[in-house]
Design a protein around this motif. Structure first.
Motif, mmCIF file in Angstrom:
data_model
loop_
_atom_site.group_PDB
_atom_site.id
_atom_site.type_symbol
_atom_site.label_atom_id
_atom_site.label_comp_id
_atom_site.label_asym_id
_atom_site.label_seq_id
_atom_site.Cartn_x
_atom_site.Cartn_y
_atom_site.Cartn_z
ATOM 1 N N UNK A 1 0.847 -1.194 0.000
ATOM 2 C CA UNK A 1 0.000 0.000 0.000
ATOM 3 C C UNK A 1 0.882 1.242 0.000
ATOM 4 N N UNK A 2 0.273 2.374 -0.309
ATOM 5 C CA UNK A 2 1.017 3.634 -0.340
ATOM 6 C C UNK A 2 1.194 4.224 1.049
ATOM 7 N N UNK A 3 0.229 3.949 1.932
ATOM 8 C CA UNK A 3 0.350 4.430 3.312
ATOM 9 C C UNK A 3 -0.510 3.581 4.226
ATOM 10 N N UNK A 4 -0.160 3.599 5.509
ATOM 11 C CA UNK A 4 -0.933 2.910 6.540
ATOM 12 C C UNK A 4 -1.877 3.935 7.166
ATOM 13 N N UNK A 5 -3.186 3.695 7.112
ATOM 14 C CA UNK A 5 -4.117 4.672 7.699
ATOM 15 C C UNK A 5 -3.960 4.748 9.212
ATOM 16 N N UNK A 6 -3.858 5.979 9.714
ATOM 17 C CA UNK A 6 -3.659 6.178 11.143
ATOM 18 C C UNK A 6 -4.495 7.351 11.635
ATOM 19 N N UNK A 7 -4.800 7.308 12.924
ATOM 20 C CA UNK A 7 -5.522 8.408 13.552
ATOM 21 C C UNK A 7 -4.579 9.558 13.828
ATOM 22 N N UNK A 8 -5.123 10.660 14.291
ATOM 23 C CA UNK A 8 -4.293 11.831 14.580
ATOM 24 C C UNK A 8 -3.290 11.554 15.685
ATOM 25 N N UNK A 9 -3.582 10.570 16.532
ATOM 26 C CA UNK A 9 -2.661 10.212 17.607
ATOM 27 C C UNK A 9 -1.632 9.176 17.171
ATOM 28 N N UNK A 10 -1.718 8.732 15.902
ATOM 29 C CA UNK A 10 -0.768 7.760 15.383
ATOM 30 C C UNK A 10 -1.208 6.319 15.491
ATOM 31 N N UNK A 11 -2.412 6.069 15.985
ATOM 32 C CA UNK A 11 -2.914 4.696 16.124
ATOM 33 C C UNK A 11 -3.336 4.162 14.757
ATOM 34 N N UNK A 12 -2.935 2.932 14.450
ATOM 35 C CA UNK A 12 -3.307 2.319 13.178
ATOM 36 C C UNK A 12 -4.819 2.121 13.115
ATOM 37 N N UNK A 13 -5.423 2.529 12.031
ATOM 38 C CA UNK A 13 -6.870 2.382 11.848
ATOM 39 C C UNK A 13 -7.130 1.030 11.173
ATOM 40 N N UNK A 14 -7.168 0.003 11.972
ATOM 41 C CA UNK A 14 -7.286 -1.346 11.427
ATOM 42 C C UNK A 14 -8.620 -1.582 10.746
ATOM 43 N N UNK A 15 -9.646 -0.866 11.190
ATOM 44 C CA UNK A 15 -10.951 -1.034 10.545
ATOM 45 C C UNK A 15 -10.893 -0.593 9.083
ATOM 46 N N UNK A 16 -10.062 0.423 8.784
ATOM 47 C CA UNK A 16 -9.910 0.857 7.390
ATOM 48 C C UNK A 16 -9.190 -0.199 6.563
ATOM 49 N N UNK A 17 -8.222 -0.868 7.194
ATOM 50 C CA UNK A 17 -7.508 -1.935 6.487
ATOM 51 C C UNK A 17 -8.423 -3.125 6.241
#
Length: 540
Positions: A513-529
Motif C-alpha cells: 500500500x502507499x500508506x498505513x491509515x492512522x488516527x491523529x494520535x498515530x494509532x493504526x486504523x485497522x478497521x480501514x484496512x
C-alpha cells in the motif's frame, strides 16, 4: 450484571495437587491416567503420583525453593504431566513455553518470568540450550527429559528418590502457573494464575462438562496452552479419565490414534474441525467411539459445528475463555441441542457477566423472553478463575481488571433472556491463528526492522475456511517503490518474518500500500484496512 444460571459451588482452599491427587483409593490408583499415543505405553495414577512426588523431592533437594519459577518447553508427552505437577508439588511456579518458539522468544519468556530452571526434550535442545544461556540458567538446571550429555535427565532426578518436601503456602495467593498471553492488546505478558484459580476452574468445569471415569480423552491441544493445561491435563485427571497424548497434530496420526485408542472425547480448535468436516481421510477412519467433540481457543462457526456432528454422528459444542480466566468462563452443555452451536453457551458457576456498551460504559439491557439477543457490548467477567494480574505490569493489569474485580475480555458479545452468550466481534486486536494468539504489534516490529520497509500494519483476515490468518500491509521505502520482480516482493516479506518468529506467527498474506491509515494520535486504523479488498499473495 448477571450471575450464572447455574448454582454456585464451594471452592476448597486446596492446592492443585491436593485436589487432583489427594483422595484416590486403590481402584483409582490402578486406573490408567496417561497413554502415549505413538507407542501405546500406559501410566497408571499410582505411577504418576509416585513420579510427581519423586520429582518434587529431587527439585527441592537440588535447591528449588517455594516460589521459584520453572520453564517447561515440552510437547504433549506423558512426562509433561510429571514435570508440570512435580514443579507445583514442590511449591514452584511453572511457566509453560510454546514449543514452536524461537531462541529469542524462549529466552524472553524465561527472563521475563524469572525462571531459574528449564525442562525440555532433546529435539528442542539447540534452541533451549541457547535460550537458557541467554536467561542465565546453568547447564545443571536445564533438564533434558529424555537425556542429553551435559544435562540432568528426568530419570536422573527420579532416581534421587528424595521424599517430597513439606511446603507451606496460601493456595489463594501462591502462583501456580505463569502462562504468557498478549491479553487484549500488545506484547506477551505473564499471566499470574494461583492454585485457587486453577482449582476453581476445574471444579467449575465439572458442573457442566460431563466427562466420565471411563472416557478416553485425546490430548492433541498443547499442554503449554492454558486450554490444554487446564481443560485437558487437569480436568481429565480430576475426573480419573485417561489422557491419550499426541506430541503434534498430524491428521492421519490423529485419526489413527482415535481409532486405536477408542477415544471418546476430542478437545479441539476450529482448524481441526475443518479437517473433520471436509477431509476424505475421515471417511476411511473408524471414529465410532467419539461421543463429544468440544471446540475452544477460537470461535466455531454454526455450519462447521453441524457438519462435524453429522459426519461423525456425535455431539459438537464449544466453550469460551481466556488465559486470564484459567481459562473457561462459558460452555454449551452437552445435550442442550436447543442452544445455538455458534454461541458460547452459559456462564460457569460462580461466574458473573456484564455486557457493556463500549461508548457509554453502561450495561446493555438484557431482553425479555422471545425478543432475541441483546444489543452487542464488551463482555466483562468476574469470578474465582480470574487472574491476579500481569507479572510486573501494573499498568496493563489496571487496564484489564477494574478495582472491583471485573475483567475486560475485549470481546463483543450479546446475551439473550436465557443467559446464552454469543461472541459477535472483538475490540482487541489479537489474531487467533489456529487457536494461537498472534499479536499484530510483534509482527509489525519485525516488519519495520526490514531495511526496505517504511511502514507496516498487520490484521487478521479470514481464509477460505473462515479461519483467521495474519495479513501484512506494507509500505515500501521510497527508493524501492514500484519495484516488481526484484527487491521487496510478497515472498521476501513473508520469508523475512518467517525467519524471525514461530511458525504460527508467520505472515500468510501481504498487500503493498502507499500508506498505513492512522488516527491523529498515530494509532493504526485497522478497521480501514479490514475494509480494503486489494491484491495480495496466495496463502502459504
Amino acid at each position: 450484571m448477571a450471575r450464572s444460571t447455574l448454582p454456585d459451588i464451594e471452592i476448597p482452599g486446596q492446592t492443585l495437587y491436593e485436589l487432583l491427587f489427594g483422595e484416590l483409593d486403590d481402584a483409582d490408583l490402578d486406573r490408567v491416567a496417561l497413554i502415549d499415543g505413538p507407542s501405546g505405553d500406559e501410566t497408571t495414577y499410582r505411577a504418576l503420583i509416585a513420579q510427581i512426588d519423586s520429582l518434587a523431592g529431587a527439585l527441592a533437594a537440588r535447591g528449588l525453593a517455594v516460589g521459584d519459577r520453572v520453564g517447561i518447553l515440552c510437547p504433549n508427552i506423558p512426562a509433561f504431566a510429571t514435570v508440570f505437577h512435580g514443579v507445583l508439588r514442590a511449591g514452584g511456579t511453572a511457566t509453560t513455553v510454546n514449543t514452536l518458539y524461537t531462541r529469542d522468544e524462549i529466552a524472553a519468556q524465561l527472563s521475563g518470568a524469572g525462571a531459574s530452571w528449564l525442562f525440555t526434550i532433546s529435539p528442542l535442545l539447540p534452541q533451549a540450550e541457547a535460550a537458557a544461556a541467554d536467561a542465565g540458567i546453568p547447564a545443571d538446571r536445564l533438564v533434558v527429559i529424555d537425556g542429553a550429555p551435559g544435562h540432568p535427565s528426568l530419570r536422573d532426578l527420579l532416581f534421587d528418590r528424595a521424599a517430597p518436601p513439606e511446603v507451606d503456602f496460601d493456595p489463594a495467593t501462591h502462583l501456580a502457573v505463569l502462562p504468557y498471553s498478549s491479553g487484549t492488546t500488545g506484547h506477551p505478558k505473564g499471566v499470574m494464575l494461583t492454585h485457587r484459580n486453577l482449582v476453581a476452574n476445574v471444579l467449575q468445569c465439572e458442573q457442566i462438562i460431563p466427562l466420565e471415569r471411563d472416557d478416553r480423552v485425546l490430548a492433541v491441544l498443547p499442554f503449554f496452552h492454558i486450554y490444554g493445561m487446564s481443560v485437558l491435563l487437569d480436568f481429565a485427571l480430576l475426573k480419573r479419565a485417561a489422557l491419550v497424548t499426541m506430541p503434534r497434530f498430524d491428521l492421519a496420526d490423529f485419526l489413527g490414534t482415535v481409532a486405536t485408542q477408542r477415544c471418546t472425547w476430542l478437545f479441539i480448535a476450529p482448524p481441526i474441525a475443518v479437517a473433520l468436516a471436509k477431509h476424505p481421510l475421515v471417511a476411511e477412519s473408524d471414529l465410532s467411539s467419539v461421543k463429544v467433540v468440544f471446540s475452544g481457543a477460537a470461535p466455531l462457526d454454526r455450519a462447521l459445528a453441524t457438519a462435524v456432528a453429522e459426519r461423525l454422528g456425535c455431539t459438537v459444542c464449544q466453550g469460551y475463555g481466556m488465559t486470564e480466566t484459567s481459562p473457561v468462563t462459558h460452555v454449551i452443555p452437552v445435550g442442550r441441542d436447543d442452544v445455538d452451536r455458534s454461541s458460547i453457551g452459559f456462564a460457569l458457576p460462580n461466574t458473573e457477566c456484564r455486557v457493556v456498551d463500549p461508548e457509554s460504559g453502561r450495561d446493555v439491557k438484557v431482553p425479555r423472553r422471545g425478543r432475541g439477543p441483546s444489543a452487542p457490548g464488551e463482555l466483562l467477567i468476574r469470578g474465582p478463575q480470574v487472574m491476579s494480574g500481569y507479572l510486573h505490569d501494573d499498568e496493563a493489569t489496571a487496564r484489564t481488571i477494574e478495582p472491583d474485580g471485573w475483567l475486560h475480555t475485549g470481546d463483543i458479545a450479546t446475551v439473550d433472556s436465557a443467559g446464552v452468550y454469543t461472541i459477535v466481534d472483538r475490540l482487541k486486536e489479537l489474531i487467533k491463528y489456529k487457536g494461537y494468539q498472534v499479536a499484530p504489534a510483534v509482527l509489525e516490529a519485525v516488519l519495520l526492522a526490514h531495511p526496505l520497509i517504511a511502514d507496516a500494519a498487520v490484521i487478521g483476515v479470514p481464509d477460505d475456511d473462515g479461519q483467521e490468518v495474519p495479513k501484512a500491509f506494507v509500505v515500501r521505502r521510497a527508493q524501492d517503490a514500484g519495484t516488481t520482480g526484484t527487491g521487496l516482493d510478497e515472498e521476501s516479506v513473508m520469508a523475512w518474518v518467517a525467519e524471525r518468529v514461530a511458525p504460527h506467527e508467520k505472515v500468510r498474506l501481504v498487500e503493498f500500500v502507499d500508506l498505513i491509515p492512522k488516527s491523529s494520535s498515530g494509532k493504526i486504523l485497522r478497521k480501514d484496512l479490514r475494509a480494503r479488498r486489494g491484491r495480495h499473495a496466495a496463502l502459504v
